[in-house]
Enzyme design. Structure first.
Site: not given
Ligand SMILES: *Cc1c(COP(=O)(O)O)cnc(C)c1O
Length: 377
Positions: A37, A132
């Site tokens: 992402k 969250r």
């Molecule tokens: C963004 C996200 C991740 C990855 O997070 P990082 O800190 O980039 O490793 C994993 N799970 C969810 C649900 C996320 O939104």
């Protein structure tokens, strides 16, 4: 032709980082899903993650998943963000599994999968403290009972996310809570859950310490793969590169100027009064990028510091003072060395910086291998 500002992306370094992290996790029985992402689902970065050994990819947005699919990527892709009710059809078509916490959404996924003659796999998200997304553990019975009655979707696992919004650290305790909630859900559903997805990059230290409770078997990792760093202290991960991404901008002004403004003071366009250090004459530069590209606090000047030009390091010789929409102010101190108008400056990126430059259409993306450019887009 060089188009500035630009972002140099080195997919080979992303592969190396991935491999290091995948191997480290495998030692503790954890599979890694590579999260794209922060790079907007960039297919070259995704392929680099796959080459490094991730079991699948994940992204928060359907648009990015479509981008991966259009590039011909066939690997399983997970949708990270709880689906919007308005995008349910695409979720069933384009993602191989989605993370969910709302019964209403699960109901729509079920209907839509049935219409498409498909079975959509889901992972139920549990909120173990981060506030969250996620079902509170106390409510798992009610949601589990509801989901058990739904056709067209299959619960393949349970997951949680930490240290993203509130900053709650993954610990043995909250991982045990996830496990216990998963066991309860298994009882309600009457079958075993394959996936216990423990979290994101913030879990790496806990995994490495060996104190993750047995049963957690998956992590979804983005930031640590892309930037080669642990989350809480930003320290480098052994065996990874911190400079898979380098931001380049061009100097458009460089002059000796006072460090404090002259004249009657109001607040600036962004509603604040930038604090300047006490008056001194210094070399002050302006680089041709601004808040429309990346927030100034999310970039840091880098330079080859180890002599053999293999890794860039933070470089205290230039300070980023602040920025407006299109101008970023730099302090070169008492001497500007070899720099002049037209010089290209290199910057490393914090996570919000990577996110911003990847998203800015004004930043030209250039793919490099060993420092040489091979493609632009
Ligand atoms: C963004 C996200 C991740 C990855 O997070 P990082 O800190 O980039 O490793 C994993 N799970 C969810 C649900 C996320 O939104």
């Amino acid at each position: 032709m060089t188009v500035n500002p630009r972002l140099l992306i080195d997919p080979n370094k992303v592969s190396v980082n991935t491999q290091t992290i995948v191997e480290m996790c495998a030692k503790h029985g954890i599979e890694v899903i590579g999260v794209t992402k922060a790079v907007c689902g960039d297919p070259r970065v995704a392929l680099a993650m796959l080459k490094g050994g991730v079991r699948g990819l994940a992204d928060a947005r359907i648009q990015n998943i479509k981008r991966l699919r259009s590039a011909g990527i066939k690997a399983p892709v997970m949708l990270l963000r709880s689906p919007m009710l308005s995008e349910i059809e695409d979720v069933v078509i384009y993602s191989d599994v989605s993370l969910n916490s709302e019964p209403e959404v699960l109901g729509r996924l079920s209907e839509c999968a049935l219409e498409q003659g498909a079975e959509h796999p889901v992972i139920l998200m549990i909120d173990v403290g981060e506030i969250r997304e996620g079902i509170l553990p106390a409510n798992i019975f009610r949601v589990g009972e509801f989901v058990r009655g739904l056709k067209g979707i299959r619960v393949v696992g349970i997951g949680t996310n930490l240290a993203c919004y509130s900053g709650v650290k993954p610990t043995r305790e909250n991982m045990n809570l996830l496990l216990a909630t998963g066991k309860e859900l298994q009882e309600i559903l009457g079958y075993r859950l394959k996936v216990y997805s423990g979290g994101n990059s913030s879990g790496l230290k806990l995994i490495q310490s060996g104190s993750l409770p047995a049963g957690i078997n998956q992590f979804r990792i983005g930031e640590s793969i892309l930037l080669g760093r642990y989350i809480f202290d930003s320290s480098p991960i052994k065996g990874t590169h911190q400079d898979a991404f380098t931001f380049i901008a061009e100097l458009i002004e460089l002059k000796e100027k006072p460090s404090q403004p002259l004249g009657e003071m109001g607040s600036n366009t962004f509603g604040d009064r930038p604090e300047q250090e006490k008056l001194q004459i210094h070399f002050r530069g302006i680089a041709a990028f601004g808040r429309q590209d990346v927030p100034p606090e999310a970039v840091y000047p880098v330079n080859w510091l180890n002599g053999n030009n293999t890794e860039k390091r933070k470089w205290p010789g230039i300070k980023v003072i602040g920025a407006t929409s299109d101008h970023t102010m730099l302090d070169f101190g008492a001497s500007a060395g070899d720099f002049g108008v037209g010089s290209e400056l290199e910057f490393g990126l914090e996570y919000p910086g990577l996110l911003a430059v990847m998203t800015s259409d004004y930043v030209n993306k250039e793919y490099v291998a060993g420092g040489k450019s091979y493609e632009q887009n």
